[in-house]
Design a protein around this motif. Sequence first.
Motif, PDB file in Angstrom:
ATOM      1  N   THR A  50       0.852  -1.188   0.000  1.00  0.00           N
ATOM      2  CA  THR A  50       0.000   0.000   0.000  1.00  0.00           C
ATOM      3  C   THR A  50       0.886   1.236   0.000  1.00  0.00           C
ATOM      4  OG1 THR A  50      -1.678  -1.197   1.252  1.00  0.00           O
ATOM      5  CG2 THR A  50      -1.876   1.191   1.193  1.00  0.00           C
ATOM      6  N   MET A  51       0.879   1.957  -1.133  1.00  0.00           N
ATOM      7  CA  MET A  51       1.724   3.139  -1.275  1.00  0.00           C
ATOM      8  C   MET A  51       0.983   4.422  -0.897  1.00  0.00           C
ATOM      9  SD  MET A  51       4.552   1.842  -2.329  1.00  0.00           S
ATOM     10  CE  MET A  51       5.491   3.147  -3.037  1.00  0.00           C
ATOM     11  N   GLY A  52      -0.315   4.398  -1.030  1.00  0.00           N
ATOM     12  CA  GLY A  52      -1.150   5.562  -0.738  1.00  0.00           C
ATOM     13  C   GLY A  52      -2.608   5.150  -0.754  1.00  0.00           C
ATOM     14  N   ASN A  55      -3.195   3.811  -4.376  1.00  0.00           N
ATOM     15  CA  ASN A  55      -1.958   3.396  -5.026  1.00  0.00           C
ATOM     16  C   ASN A  55      -1.459   2.110  -4.389  1.00  0.00           C
ATOM     17  OD1 ASN A  55       0.347   3.294  -6.533  1.00  0.00           O
ATOM     18  ND2 ASN A  55       1.285   5.113  -5.653  1.00  0.00           N
ATOM     19  N   TYR A  56      -1.605   1.007  -5.105  1.00  0.00           N
ATOM     20  CA  TYR A  56      -1.205  -0.308  -4.615  1.00  0.00           C
ATOM     21  C   TYR A  56      -0.240  -0.940  -5.603  1.00  0.00           C
ATOM     22  CZ  TYR A  56      -5.311   0.354  -1.693  1.00  0.00           C
ATOM     23  OH  TYR A  56      -6.226   0.857  -0.810  1.00  0.00           O
ATOM     24  N   GLU A  57       0.855  -1.462  -5.106  1.00  0.00           N
ATOM     25  CA  GLU A  57       1.877  -2.112  -5.926  1.00  0.00           C
ATOM     26  C   GLU A  57       1.811  -3.613  -5.667  1.00  0.00           C
ATOM     27  OE1 GLU A  57       4.817  -1.467  -8.790  1.00  0.00           O
ATOM     28  OE2 GLU A  57       3.715   0.093  -7.733  1.00  0.00           O
ATOM     29  N   PHE A  59       3.041  -7.649  -6.191  1.00  0.00           N
ATOM     30  CA  PHE A  59       4.241  -8.449  -6.417  1.00  0.00           C
ATOM     31  C   PHE A  59       3.893  -9.927  -6.375  1.00  0.00           C
ATOM     32  CE2 PHE A  59       5.674  -4.484  -4.595  1.00  0.00           C
ATOM     33  CZ  PHE A  59       6.759  -4.141  -5.386  1.00  0.00           C
ATOM     34  N   LEU A  60       4.478 -10.684  -7.291  1.00  0.00           N
ATOM     35  CA  LEU A  60       4.388 -12.139  -7.296  1.00  0.00           C
ATOM     36  C   LEU A  60       5.820 -12.624  -7.111  1.00  0.00           C
ATOM     37  CD1 LEU A  60       2.459 -14.575  -7.762  1.00  0.00           C
ATOM     38  CD2 LEU A  60       3.225 -14.544 -10.124  1.00  0.00           C
ATOM     39  N   GLY A  61       6.156 -12.989  -5.882  1.00  0.00           N
ATOM     40  CA  GLY A  61       7.550 -13.289  -5.571  1.00  0.00           C
ATOM     41  C   GLY A  61       8.343 -12.006  -5.684  1.00  0.00           C
ATOM     42  N   LYS A  62       9.375 -12.002  -6.541  1.00  0.00           N
ATOM     43  CA  LYS A  62      10.171 -10.792  -6.756  1.00  0.00           C
ATOM     44  C   LYS A  62       9.721 -10.040  -8.004  1.00  0.00           C
ATOM     45  CE  LYS A  62      14.112 -12.488  -4.298  1.00  0.00           C
ATOM     46  NZ  LYS A  62      15.323 -11.913  -3.826  1.00  0.00           N
ATOM     47  N   GLU A  63       8.735 -10.585  -8.715  1.00  0.00           N
ATOM     48  CA  GLU A  63       8.234  -9.963  -9.935  1.00  0.00           C
ATOM     49  C   GLU A  63       7.241  -8.850  -9.603  1.00  0.00           C
ATOM     50  OE1 GLU A  63       5.722 -11.192 -13.946  1.00  0.00           O
ATOM     51  OE2 GLU A  63       6.262 -12.728 -12.498  1.00  0.00           O
ATOM     52  N   ASP A  64       7.526  -7.655 -10.107  1.00  0.00           N
ATOM     53  CA  ASP A  64       6.646  -6.498  -9.916  1.00  0.00           C
ATOM     54  C   ASP A  64       5.550  -6.555 -10.973  1.00  0.00           C
ATOM     55  OD1 ASP A  64       5.440  -4.061  -9.531  1.00  0.00           O
ATOM     56  OD2 ASP A  64       7.275  -2.884  -9.688  1.00  0.00           O
ATOM     57  N   LEU A  65       4.297  -6.640 -10.536  1.00  0.00           N
ATOM     58  CA  LEU A  65       3.166  -6.739 -11.461  1.00  0.00           C
ATOM     59  C   LEU A  65       2.580  -5.387 -11.828  1.00  0.00           C
ATOM     60  CD1 LEU A  65       1.329  -9.794  -9.878  1.00  0.00           C
ATOM     61  CD2 LEU A  65       2.987  -9.787 -11.747  1.00  0.00           C
ATOM     62  N   GLY A  66       3.055  -4.333 -11.201  1.00  0.00           N
ATOM     63  CA  GLY A  66       2.591  -2.993 -11.543  1.00  0.00           C
ATOM     64  C   GLY A  66       1.774  -2.338 -10.449  1.00  0.00           C
ATOM     65  N   TYR A  68      -1.788  -0.399  -9.122  1.00  0.00           N
ATOM     66  CA  TYR A  68      -3.233  -0.511  -9.278  1.00  0.00           C
ATOM     67  C   TYR A  68      -3.927   0.532  -8.415  1.00  0.00           C
ATOM     68  CZ  TYR A  68      -1.912  -4.789 -11.548  1.00  0.00           C
ATOM     69  OH  TYR A  68      -1.344  -5.685 -12.408  1.00  0.00           O
ATOM     70  N   LYS A  69      -5.121   0.933  -8.834  1.00  0.00           N
ATOM     71  CA  LYS A  69      -5.865   1.982  -8.129  1.00  0.00           C
ATOM     72  C   LYS A  69      -6.703   1.449  -6.982  1.00  0.00           C
ATOM     73  CE  LYS A  69      -6.028   5.248 -11.892  1.00  0.00           C
ATOM     74  NZ  LYS A  69      -6.855   6.123 -12.708  1.00  0.00           N
ATOM     75  N   SER A  70      -6.884   0.129  -6.913  1.00  0.00           N
ATOM     76  CA  SER A  70      -7.651  -0.432  -5.799  1.00  0.00           C
ATOM     77  C   SER A  70      -7.013  -1.741  -5.351  1.00  0.00           C
ATOM     78  CB  SER A  70      -9.113  -0.677  -6.193  1.00  0.00           C
ATOM     79  OG  SER A  70      -9.229  -1.793  -7.035  1.00  0.00           O
TER      80      SER A  70
END
Length: 86
Positions: A50-52, A55-57, A59-66, A68-70
């Motif tokens: 939870t970035m804000g 703003n949600y980031e 992750f699947l393991g070490k892979e960044d999936l991007g 998201y707004k919710s």
Amino acid sequence: MIKYFSEVRSVTKKKDIEVKVEEVKKDIKGKNYTVNQLSIGKKVIGEILTMGEKNYEAFLGKEDLGAYKSLDLAVEAVLLQHNLHD
């Protein structure tokens, strides 16, 4: 003339899988963040940082999936990627 027919029957069972979402606090580079961990059984399959407020980031393991707004969209992304890799 004798014809042989073979029939292949596919038996599929739909099985519900329980995915647990647990909120934990983590220190990352000196900052405290709320992280939602997605797990099946005892195995953690992904995390959502939870970035804000919107703003949600994901992750699947070490892979960044991007980003998201919710939280729901981020959870869906983790589950879709997990199903593709599993």
